[in-house]
Design an enzyme around this catalytic site. Structure first.
Site, PDB file in Angstrom:
ATOM      1  N   LYS A   1     -24.958  -4.995  -4.708  1.00  0.00           N
ATOM      2  CA  LYS A   1     -24.784  -4.841  -6.161  1.00  0.00           C
ATOM      3  C   LYS A   1     -26.081  -4.344  -6.800  1.00  0.00           C
ATOM      4  CE  LYS A   1     -26.008  -9.667  -6.611  1.00  0.00           C
ATOM      5  NZ  LYS A   1     -25.510 -11.043  -6.568  1.00  0.00           N
TER       6      LYS A   1
ATOM      7  N   TYR B   1     -53.158   4.184 -25.831  1.00  0.00           N
ATOM      8  CA  TYR B   1     -52.663   3.820 -27.170  1.00  0.00           C
ATOM      9  C   TYR B   1     -53.310   2.535 -27.653  1.00  0.00           C
ATOM     10  CZ  TYR B   1     -48.737   7.111 -26.682  1.00  0.00           C
ATOM     11  OH  TYR B   1     -47.954   8.225 -26.538  1.00  0.00           O
TER      12      TYR B   1
HETATM   13  C1  PLP Z   1     -26.077 -11.810  -5.617  1.00  0.00           C
HETATM   14  C2  PLP Z   1     -25.222 -12.766  -4.902  1.00  0.00           C
HETATM   15  C3  PLP Z   1     -25.560 -13.174  -3.609  1.00  0.00           C
HETATM   16  C4  PLP Z   1     -26.855 -12.822  -2.935  1.00  0.00           C
HETATM   17  O1  PLP Z   1     -27.882 -13.646  -3.423  1.00  0.00           O
HETATM   18  P1  PLP Z   1     -29.351 -13.649  -2.758  1.00  0.00           P
HETATM   19  O2  PLP Z   1     -30.053 -14.724  -3.483  1.00  0.00           O
HETATM   20  O3  PLP Z   1     -29.920 -12.303  -3.019  1.00  0.00           O
HETATM   21  O4  PLP Z   1     -29.195 -13.915  -1.317  1.00  0.00           O
HETATM   22  C5  PLP Z   1     -24.641 -13.968  -2.927  1.00  0.00           C
HETATM   23  N1  PLP Z   1     -23.498 -14.364  -3.516  1.00  0.00           N
HETATM   24  C6  PLP Z   1     -23.156 -14.018  -4.787  1.00  0.00           C
HETATM   25  C7  PLP Z   1     -21.880 -14.519  -5.369  1.00  0.00           C
HETATM   26  C8  PLP Z   1     -24.020 -13.222  -5.524  1.00  0.00           C
HETATM   27  O5  PLP Z   1     -23.701 -12.901  -6.778  1.00  0.00           O
END
Ligand code: PLP
Length: 377
Positions: A45, A271
């Site tokens: 994701k 700046y």
């Molecule tokens: C993002 C996510 C993960 C992965 O989490 P990490 O801490 O990066 O291992 C696993 N399960 C769900 C439901 C997530 O949203």
């Protein structure tokens, strides 16, 4: 345009995110070896945590990865359109207007209420479709997911309707920062307790709970599949089980010196003149700024690497560039600058930047935007 054969290559852009693909694949292999039994689902994701959705998904597919997870339909569609054939689970809550696309693109999606299940069942009936789903159970995070005590009712509803192929059941840990984390232990216990029900014990569902922390600290959280994102991208916390010790980041941010000038003592830089030179010095300009996601809160605080040495950012970070004081050291226009990553014996870590941002690794990785090309080495 002049008439000569030419194709623009974003490789000429003077700042980029560099991804070490063999390290990424090595991380997945190490996880696979460590886990032995469990399937491995790599979350890709948010542009694969900033690493680039499609190349990382392809690399995961070439390695021993069994599943991919995304947050949104949109991400799943991009994966399918690029030819990814692994099972893909969409973690985010379902929206009615997405149902047909989810099915059309062969995405497995999450159902965690009878209300949503009904919407899906209606669509499936209308178009004579079936769908692959996972049930999400809320074991203590209060985000999405059906309540533990309503899980069986939802499961029964789903099994009575032929359109649902229930592939898995999962939950997500809210903490899990160390071996004795009591909330994580309680969530694991709550999740396990579901499988005391004979119906849930009998069916063959992929049970999955552990994210990276779950993998690192709780072997009891492994179940049939794990979803380690951060670990796959190379970030582990100590203590780390030995087989995972050589997991290492694959993400760097790099640039090249764009300009060099000698600045006299007592001159204000950038700046607002938030930095004044205390003596005559050499200032180099780096062509990357908050417009790329390198935030201005790092102004006068963070360091970069040039020729294997650390030098401070001086003055405000601008939208497209920032300045570095190299004192009387030598550096030339075109020299490589490491903003995150290793150079020689030195390293600027993502954790270091996260501390300045007052946040965690995830947010730093996802903060670099699409203006920076991703280069895969
Ligand atoms: C993002 C996510 C993960 C992965 O989490 P990490 O801490 O990066 O291992 C696993 N399960 C769900 C439901 C997530 O949203």
């Amino acid at each position: 345009m002049q008439n000569f054969s030419y194709q623009y290559s974003h490789h000429s852009h003077p700042a980029w995110v560099e991804i070490n693909m063999s390290q990424f694949k090595k991380n997945i292999s190490l996880l696979k070896t460590y886990l032995q039994k469990s399937l491995i689902c790599i979350p890709v994701k948010a542009n694969a945590y900033g690493h680039g959705l499609i190349p990382m998904a392809k690399a995961a597919q070439e390695t021993a990865c069994d599943y991919l997870a995304v947050a949104h339909l949109q991400e799943g569609v991009l994966l399918r359109q690029s030819g990814i054939s692994l099972p893909i689970l969409v973690l985010g809550a379902l929206h009615e207007e997405q149902i047909l696309d989810l099915i059309q693109f062969d995405l497995e999606f999450t159902i965690s209420s009878i209300y949503k299940a009904k919407l899906v069942a209606q669509k499936c009936q209308q178009y004579n479709l079936t769908c692959k789903i996972h049930i999400e159970v809320d074991t203590g995070m209060q985000r999405t997911g059906v309540r533990i005590e309503s899980t069986l009712e939802l499961f029964n509803y789903l099994t009575k309707r032929e359109c649902f192929l229930i592939k898995g059941i999962y939950s997500h840990l809210a903490t899990g920062y160390h071996f004795k984390d009591s909330l994580a232990l309680e969530q694991i216990k709550n999740f396990s307790s579901l499988f005391n029900h004979t119906i849930l014990k009998k069916v063959s569902l992929i049970r999955h709970l552990a994210n990276s922390n779950g993998v690192l600290f709780f072997s009891s959280a492994q179940f049939d599949m794990v979803r380690p994102g951060l670990l796959a991208y190379g970030y582990k916390t100590d203590p780390c089980p030995l087989p995972l010790a050589s997991i290492s980041p694959c993400f760097s941010v790099k640039s090249k010196i764009a300009y060099f000038k000698v600045v006299e003592e007592g001159k204000g830089v950038s700046y607002g003149h938030s930095y004044f030179t205390s003596k005559q010095t050499r200032i180099v300009t780096i062509p990357l700024g908050y417009g790329d996601g390198y935030r201005s809160s790092l102004s006068n605080r963070a360091y970069v690497l040039i020729r294997g040495r650390r030098f401070p950012i001086v003055g405000k970070i601008c939208m497209d560039q920032f300045m570095v004081d190299i004192g009387n050291s030598e550096a030339y226009v075109g020299d490589e600058v490491v903003i995150i990553g290793k150079q020689g014996q030195e390293e600027v870590t993502v954790q270091e930047i996260a501390l300045f941002y007052n946040t965690h690794i995830y947010e730093v990785l996802t903060s670099f935007n699409e203006r920076l090309p991703r280069r895969y080495i």
